[in-house]
Write a protein that holds these residues in place. Structure first.
Motif, PDB file in Angstrom:
ATOM      1  N   PHE A  85      -2.885  -2.320  -7.307  1.00 23.26           N
ATOM      2  CA  PHE A  85      -2.599  -1.577  -8.437  1.00 23.26           C
ATOM      3  C   PHE A  85      -1.799  -3.028  -8.735  1.00 23.26           C
ATOM      4  O   PHE A  85      -1.791  -2.607 -10.280  1.00 23.26           O
ATOM      5  CB  PHE A  85      -1.482  -0.909  -7.432  1.00 23.26           C
ATOM      6  CG  PHE A  85      -1.320   0.292  -8.447  1.00 23.26           C
ATOM      7  CD1 PHE A  85      -1.463   1.082  -8.826  1.00 23.26           C
ATOM      8  CD2 PHE A  85       0.139   0.145  -9.013  1.00 23.26           C
ATOM      9  CE1 PHE A  85      -1.268   1.927 -10.061  1.00 23.26           C
ATOM     10  CE2 PHE A  85       0.710   0.986 -10.283  1.00 23.26           C
ATOM     11  CZ  PHE A  85      -0.048   2.191 -10.296  1.00 23.26           C
ATOM     12  N   ALA A  86      -1.175  -3.784  -8.585  1.00 25.98           N
ATOM     13  CA  ALA A  86      -0.889  -4.704  -9.168  1.00 25.98           C
ATOM     14  C   ALA A  86      -1.512  -5.541 -10.855  1.00 25.98           C
ATOM     15  O   ALA A  86      -1.474  -5.846 -11.617  1.00 25.98           O
ATOM     16  CB  ALA A  86       0.330  -6.222  -8.500  1.00 25.98           C
ATOM     17  N   ALA A 123     -10.829  -7.611   1.140  1.00 24.03           N
ATOM     18  CA  ALA A 123     -10.250  -8.411   1.657  1.00 24.03           C
ATOM     19  C   ALA A 123      -9.771  -9.019   0.033  1.00 24.03           C
ATOM     20  O   ALA A 123      -8.933 -10.037   0.495  1.00 24.03           O
ATOM     21  CB  ALA A 123     -10.799  -9.951   2.599  1.00 24.03           C
ATOM     22  N   GLY A 124      -9.730  -8.204  -1.018  1.00 19.37           N
ATOM     23  CA  GLY A 124     -10.266  -8.789  -2.356  1.00 19.37           C
ATOM     24  C   GLY A 124      -9.950  -9.636  -2.952  1.00 19.37           C
ATOM     25  O   GLY A 124      -9.565  -9.992  -4.283  1.00 19.37           O
ATOM     26  N   ASP A 150      -7.766   1.214 -12.087  1.00 21.96           N
ATOM     27  CA  ASP A 150      -9.217   1.158 -12.306  1.00 21.96           C
ATOM     28  C   ASP A 150      -9.690   0.801 -10.837  1.00 21.96           C
ATOM     29  O   ASP A 150      -8.842  -0.070  -9.943  1.00 21.96           O
ATOM     30  CB  ASP A 150      -9.659   0.270 -13.399  1.00 21.96           C
ATOM     31  CG  ASP A 150      -9.233   0.344 -14.732  1.00 21.96           C
ATOM     32  OD1 ASP A 150      -8.784   1.517 -14.746  1.00 21.96           O
ATOM     33  OD2 ASP A 150      -9.271  -0.695 -15.717  1.00 21.96           O
ATOM     34  N   LEU A 151     -11.615   0.929 -11.067  1.00 21.55           N
ATOM     35  CA  LEU A 151     -11.957  -0.350 -10.048  1.00 21.55           C
ATOM     36  C   LEU A 151     -12.255  -1.004  -9.859  1.00 21.55           C
ATOM     37  O   LEU A 151     -11.985  -1.396 -11.619  1.00 21.55           O
ATOM     38  CB  LEU A 151     -13.276   0.549  -9.327  1.00 21.55           C
ATOM     39  CG  LEU A 151     -13.272   2.326  -9.090  1.00 21.55           C
ATOM     40  CD1 LEU A 151     -12.952   3.256  -9.379  1.00 21.55           C
ATOM     41  CD2 LEU A 151     -14.088   2.507  -8.219  1.00 21.55           C
ATOM     42  N   TYR A 152     -12.626  -2.216  -9.478  1.00 20.39           N
ATOM     43  CA  TYR A 152     -12.745  -3.014  -9.294  1.00 20.39           C
ATOM     44  C   TYR A 152     -13.843  -4.221  -8.508  1.00 20.39           C
ATOM     45  O   TYR A 152     -13.955  -3.496  -6.846  1.00 20.39           O
ATOM     46  CB  TYR A 152     -11.579  -4.687  -9.677  1.00 20.39           C
ATOM     47  CG  TYR A 152     -11.819  -5.570 -10.041  1.00 20.39           C
ATOM     48  CD1 TYR A 152     -11.535  -5.645 -11.781  1.00 20.39           C
ATOM     49  CD2 TYR A 152     -11.916  -7.026  -9.532  1.00 20.39           C
ATOM     50  CE1 TYR A 152     -12.298  -7.060 -12.100  1.00 20.39           C
ATOM     51  CE2 TYR A 152     -11.857  -8.314 -10.117  1.00 20.39           C
ATOM     52  CZ  TYR A 152     -12.240  -8.267 -11.297  1.00 20.39           C
ATOM     53  OH  TYR A 152     -12.777  -8.927 -12.062  1.00 20.39           O
ATOM     54  N   PRO A 193       1.976   5.397  -7.201  1.00 22.61           N
ATOM     55  CA  PRO A 193       1.755   3.916  -6.865  1.00 22.61           C
ATOM     56  C   PRO A 193       2.924   3.572  -5.310  1.00 22.61           C
ATOM     57  O   PRO A 193       1.712   2.587  -4.644  1.00 22.61           O
ATOM     58  CB  PRO A 193       2.630   3.068  -7.847  1.00 22.61           C
ATOM     59  CG  PRO A 193       2.539   4.297  -8.711  1.00 22.61           C
ATOM     60  CD  PRO A 193       1.847   5.827  -8.498  1.00 22.61           C
ATOM     61  N   MET A 194       3.753   4.188  -5.320  1.00 23.44           N
ATOM     62  CA  MET A 194       4.092   3.751  -4.059  1.00 23.44           C
ATOM     63  C   MET A 194       3.038   4.116  -2.777  1.00 23.44           C
ATOM     64  O   MET A 194       3.039   3.688  -1.457  1.00 23.44           O
ATOM     65  CB  MET A 194       5.498   4.976  -3.695  1.00 23.44           C
ATOM     66  CG  MET A 194       6.465   3.983  -4.279  1.00 23.44           C
ATOM     67  SD  MET A 194       6.826   2.261  -4.705  1.00 23.44           S
ATOM     68  CE  MET A 194       7.743   2.086  -2.805  1.00 23.44           C
ATOM     69  N   GLN A 195       2.315   5.402  -2.345  1.00 23.02           N
ATOM     70  CA  GLN A 195       1.527   6.124  -1.540  1.00 23.02           C
ATOM     71  C   GLN A 195       0.137   4.519  -1.307  1.00 23.02           C
ATOM     72  O   GLN A 195      -0.019   4.196  -0.588  1.00 23.02           O
ATOM     73  CB  GLN A 195       0.654   6.923  -1.580  1.00 23.02           C
ATOM     74  CG  GLN A 195       1.881   7.917  -1.631  1.00 23.02           C
ATOM     75  CD  GLN A 195       1.405   9.260  -1.642  1.00 23.02           C
ATOM     76  OE1 GLN A 195       0.897   9.514  -3.500  1.00 23.02           O
ATOM     77  NE2 GLN A 195       2.073  10.418  -1.021  1.00 23.02           N
TER      78      GLN A 195
END
Lengths: 189, 71
Positions: free
Chosen positions: A96-97, A109-110, A102-104, A84-86
């Protein structure tokens, strides 16, 4: 109905541990010109198009799902063994948050995948031009992705996908020509 | 800490995976999953403990402690 073959359309090999690249590749997963948008666009449009080009839309729409799997494999390989840190350092902290490992389907740009991406105008020529543009945009996206990595194995898979976009664009242009002629021929019912 | 709440699983490892392995994968099954209907008269924490743990009942507490991800 579909028949699933449990293999990728073209091998995906990733040789460089570069989780940041996953953040960029996700554009082709859930972006406006990504494989998911393309697959749904063609498979949705095909119902109302003249039947001479329906098969083409089915075939290309299906192949886009095969491409979606390849992109998913690339992203998965690049993120599955990273802490998670990487991930946070690679700019994937937000992902990750929200989604963990999982893929999404969202873009680079999210922004999450949106249904307006698969345009349907109900006019065959308009829809096919939309499709040609989508293929060209996907081709350009693959070019940008290839330029942003020095992993030759990843580049190899991306180059395959870039070439398929070119082929699809050509097929769609041919479909336009078929419909033009179709318009000119005299039909008696 | 309570390691029994964690479940571990292995994923396919390709000889060509780009990053060093981060195995095994794990997920937690916290104790509330097994207490579907909460029985009456369960042992209770002291008020100070309860404040610290966030629950009055020790059987419902999960430390979520898995140590290092590379562990």
């Amino acid at each position: 109905m579909w028949v699933y073959e449990k293999k990728l359309q073209y091998p995906v090999r990733v040789s460089k541990c570069d989780p940041q690249m996953a953040k960029l590749l996700i554009e082709q997963y859930g972006g406006a010109d990504g494989e998911l948008a393309a697959a749904l666009r063609y498979l949705n449009q095909r119902y109302t198009l003249p039947d001479r080009v329906i098969g083409l839309l089915t075939d290309i729409g299906t192949e886009e799902f095969a491409h979606l799997e390849m992109i998913a494999t690339m992203v998965y390989k690049l993120t599955k063994d990273v802490t998670p840190m990487q991930l946070r350092e690679a700019g994937l902290g937000g992902h990750f948050a929200d989604h963990g490992y999982d893929l999404y389907p969202h873009n680079a740009a999210g922004t999450p995948f949106m249904a307006p991406y698969f345009a349907a105008k109900g006019d065959p020529i308009t829809d096919l031009y939309e499709d040609i543009a989508a293929e060209e945009k996907a081709r350009a996206t693959y070019q940008w992705l290839i330029e942003m990595t020095d992993d030759v194995d990843l580049q190899d898979s991306l180059k395959f996908l870039r070439q398929r976009e070119v082929i699809h664009a050509i097929r769609f242009r041919e479909a336009v020509e078929i419909l033009k002629e179709y318009n000119d021929t005299q039909r008696v019912f | 800490m309570d390691q029994t709440q964690w479940r571990f699983y292995e994923t396919y490892r390709s000889p060509y995976d780009p990053c060093p392995p981060l195995e095994p994968k794990r997920f937690i099954v916290p104790p509330n999953q097994y207490i579907v209907f909460q029985p009456e008269n369960l042992p209770q924490c002291t008020p100070m403990q309860a404040l610290q743990l966030g629950t009055l009942w020790p059987v419902l507490y999960s430390p979520y402690d898995h140590g290092d991800w590379r562990g």
